[in-house]
Design a protein around this motif. Structure first.
Motif, PDB file in Angstrom:
ATOM      1  N   UNK A 102       0.714  -1.098   0.287  1.00 30.63           N
ATOM      2  CA  UNK A 102      -0.311   0.828  -0.127  1.00 30.63           C
ATOM      3  C   UNK A 102       1.234   1.445   0.018  1.00 30.63           C
ATOM      4  N   UNK A 103       0.835   2.080  -0.554  1.00 28.71           N
ATOM      5  CA  UNK A 103       0.978   4.049  -0.390  1.00 28.71           C
ATOM      6  C   UNK A 103       0.460   4.254  -0.732  1.00 28.71           C
ATOM      7  N   UNK A 104       0.216   5.142   0.915  1.00 30.55           N
ATOM      8  CA  UNK A 104      -1.217   6.102   0.309  1.00 30.55           C
ATOM      9  C   UNK A 104      -0.913   7.842   0.945  1.00 30.55           C
ATOM     10  N   UNK A 135      11.087   1.107  -1.063  1.00 33.18           N
ATOM     11  CA  UNK A 135       9.123   0.766  -0.059  1.00 33.18           C
ATOM     12  C   UNK A 135       9.342   0.170   1.041  1.00 33.18           C
ATOM     13  N   UNK A 136       7.880  -0.115   0.915  1.00 34.35           N
ATOM     14  CA  UNK A 136       7.008  -0.596   2.260  1.00 34.35           C
ATOM     15  C   UNK A 136       6.096  -2.065   2.070  1.00 34.35           C
ATOM     16  N   UNK A 137       5.336  -3.151   2.715  1.00 36.55           N
ATOM     17  CA  UNK A 137       4.378  -3.240   3.250  1.00 36.55           C
ATOM     18  C   UNK A 137       3.479  -2.082   3.400  1.00 36.55           C
ATOM     19  N   UNK A 138       3.334  -1.245   4.067  1.00 36.51           N
ATOM     20  CA  UNK A 138       2.901  -0.237   3.531  1.00 36.51           C
ATOM     21  C   UNK A 138       2.873   1.293   3.951  1.00 36.51           C
ATOM     22  N   UNK A 139       3.031   1.936   3.082  1.00 39.72           N
ATOM     23  CA  UNK A 139       4.395   3.535   2.701  1.00 39.72           C
ATOM     24  C   UNK A 139       3.357   4.401   2.848  1.00 39.72           C
ATOM     25  N   UNK A 140       3.600   5.703   3.527  1.00 43.46           N
ATOM     26  CA  UNK A 140       2.968   6.422   3.699  1.00 43.46           C
ATOM     27  C   UNK A 140       3.620   7.906   3.598  1.00 43.46           C
ATOM     28  N   UNK A 141       3.100   8.977   3.169  1.00 45.19           N
ATOM     29  CA  UNK A 141       4.035  10.339   2.546  1.00 45.19           C
ATOM     30  C   UNK A 141       3.022  10.699   2.509  1.00 45.19           C
ATOM     31  N   UNK A 193      14.104  -2.096   2.017  1.00 44.50           N
ATOM     32  CA  UNK A 193      12.566  -2.935   2.061  1.00 44.50           C
ATOM     33  C   UNK A 193      12.257  -2.979   3.697  1.00 44.50           C
ATOM     34  N   UNK A 194      10.532  -2.412   3.524  1.00 40.75           N
ATOM     35  CA  UNK A 194      10.646  -2.216   5.235  1.00 40.75           C
ATOM     36  C   UNK A 194       8.907  -2.696   5.446  1.00 40.75           C
ATOM     37  N   UNK A 195       8.326  -2.708   7.150  1.00 39.45           N
ATOM     38  CA  UNK A 195       7.478  -3.026   6.860  1.00 39.45           C
ATOM     39  C   UNK A 195       6.633  -1.676   6.710  1.00 39.45           C
ATOM     40  N   UNK A 196       7.332  -0.916   7.749  1.00 42.88           N
ATOM     41  CA  UNK A 196       6.095   0.300   7.925  1.00 42.88           C
ATOM     42  C   UNK A 196       7.234   1.168   7.393  1.00 42.88           C
ATOM     43  N   UNK A 197       6.609   1.998   6.568  1.00 38.92           N
ATOM     44  CA  UNK A 197       7.716   2.961   6.317  1.00 38.92           C
ATOM     45  C   UNK A 197       6.373   4.634   6.059  1.00 38.92           C
ATOM     46  N   UNK A 198       7.201   6.005   7.102  1.00 34.10           N
ATOM     47  CA  UNK A 198       6.911   6.715   7.064  1.00 34.10           C
ATOM     48  C   UNK A 198       7.243   8.084   6.514  1.00 34.10           C
ATOM     49  N   UNK A 199       7.404   7.890   5.345  1.00 34.33           N
ATOM     50  CA  UNK A 199       8.364   9.462   4.445  1.00 34.33           C
ATOM     51  C   UNK A 199       8.061  10.695   4.569  1.00 34.33           C
ATOM     52  N   UNK A 200       8.693  11.902   3.889  1.00 31.27           N
ATOM     53  CA  UNK A 200       8.407  12.911   4.225  1.00 31.27           C
ATOM     54  C   UNK A 200       7.203  13.150   4.133  1.00 31.27           C
ATOM     55  N   UNK A 201       6.688  14.473   5.180  1.00 27.47           N
ATOM     56  CA  UNK A 201       5.359  15.025   5.095  1.00 27.47           C
ATOM     57  C   UNK A 201       4.429  14.526   5.471  1.00 27.47           C
ATOM     58  N   UNK A 202       5.039  12.711   6.291  1.00 30.40           N
ATOM     59  CA  UNK A 202       4.120  12.412   6.981  1.00 30.40           C
ATOM     60  C   UNK A 202       4.160  13.465   8.971  1.00 30.40           C
ATOM     61  N   UNK A 203       2.931  13.936   8.835  1.00 35.23           N
ATOM     62  CA  UNK A 203       2.185  14.333   9.818  1.00 35.23           C
ATOM     63  C   UNK A 203       2.074  14.106  11.209  1.00 35.23           C
ATOM     64  N   UNK A 204       2.087  14.085  11.604  1.00 32.21           N
ATOM     65  CA  UNK A 204       1.266  14.079  13.179  1.00 32.21           C
ATOM     66  C   UNK A 204       0.401  12.213  12.992  1.00 32.21           C
ATOM     67  N   UNK A 205       0.729  11.266  11.790  1.00 34.39           N
ATOM     68  CA  UNK A 205       0.153  10.184  12.103  1.00 34.39           C
ATOM     69  C   UNK A 205       0.933   9.371  12.988  1.00 34.39           C
ATOM     70  N   UNK A 206      -0.142   8.387  12.874  1.00 32.79           N
ATOM     71  CA  UNK A 206       0.028   7.379  14.233  1.00 32.79           C
ATOM     72  C   UNK A 206       0.613   5.870  14.057  1.00 32.79           C
TER      73      UNK A 206
END
Length: 208
Positions: free
Chosen positions: A82-84, A106-112, A133-146
């Motif tokens: 997932x890339x969301x 990338x990741x199983x779940x990639x967010x940015x 290669x990651x499981x959970x990846x918060x990338x650039x401009x991930x703001x106040x994510x959990x």
């Protein structure tokens, strides 16, 4: 509903109040779902063997508003599951294995580029575990994510966080047989609490 042997994407969705539920998507040339719009629910689908023609394919890709991606099984992907980048999205109770089989970073779940996203109750196992290669990846401009209450098993690099702001990683369980890496480059205001880490060797890296 079975969607198979498609040369491009299985679904391209935009607009409002759409649902993709109870589908199996397999043997897809590109990715499974590309989405935008608002009030979208992607629920209880089985996505596997994608990227047959395009190895940069992602299982579920998109942005929009008020997106919920819940209880899907995603495996055998050459790149991310997932890339969301949707503000306020919920990614919950999904199962991933054998993601990131070809490409890196990338990741199983990639967010940015998202604010207030919640990644909760997911299970990731058997990512490639070599290279980025990651499981959970918060990338650039991930703001106040959990990222909370998730499990990663045998992924070697369960959490990577790059240029994030005020994000939270809590109550997760990360298990690896040998070494485990967690990285936080150029992230600010990160909270990392009440996580259970199991491995022979655990490395935290947070270069500025």
């Amino acid at each position: 509903l079975l969607i198979e042997n498609v040369g491009g994407w299985a679904f391209g969705v935009t607009g409002q109040n759409n649902k993709i539920t109870n589908c199996e998507m397999r043997n897809i040339g590109a990715g499974a779902v590309r989405h935008g719009g608002s009030n979208l629910e992607i629920f209880n689908n089985h996505i596997h063997d994608i990227g047959i023609i395009y190895p940069s394919a992602i299982g579920i890709l998109g942005g929009g508003k008020k997106v919920k991606i819940i209880h899907n099984e995603i495996h055998k992907t050459p790149y991310s599951g997932i890339h969301c980048s949707s503000a306020g999205a919920l990614i919950e109770s999904n199962l991933f294995y054998d993601t990131m089989q070809v490409l890196s970073d990338g990741a199983a779940i990639y967010i940015g580029f998202a604010k207030g996203m919640v990644v909760r109750g997911n299970i990731v196992r058997g990512s490639r575990g070599s290279g980025p290669a990651h499981a959970y990846y918060m990338d650039e401009r991930s703001d106040s994510c959990i990222v909370e209450n998730n499990l990663a098993v045998d992924t070697a690099w369960p959490a990577h966080n790059h240029m994030t702001i005020n994000c939270i990683i809590r109550n997760n369980v990360f298990i690896d047989k040998s070494s485990q890496k967690l990285t936080f480059p150029r992230s600010m205001g990160m909270t990392f609490e009440k996580n259970i880490l199991v491995a022979d060797e655990i490395t935290f890296s947070y270069p500025t």
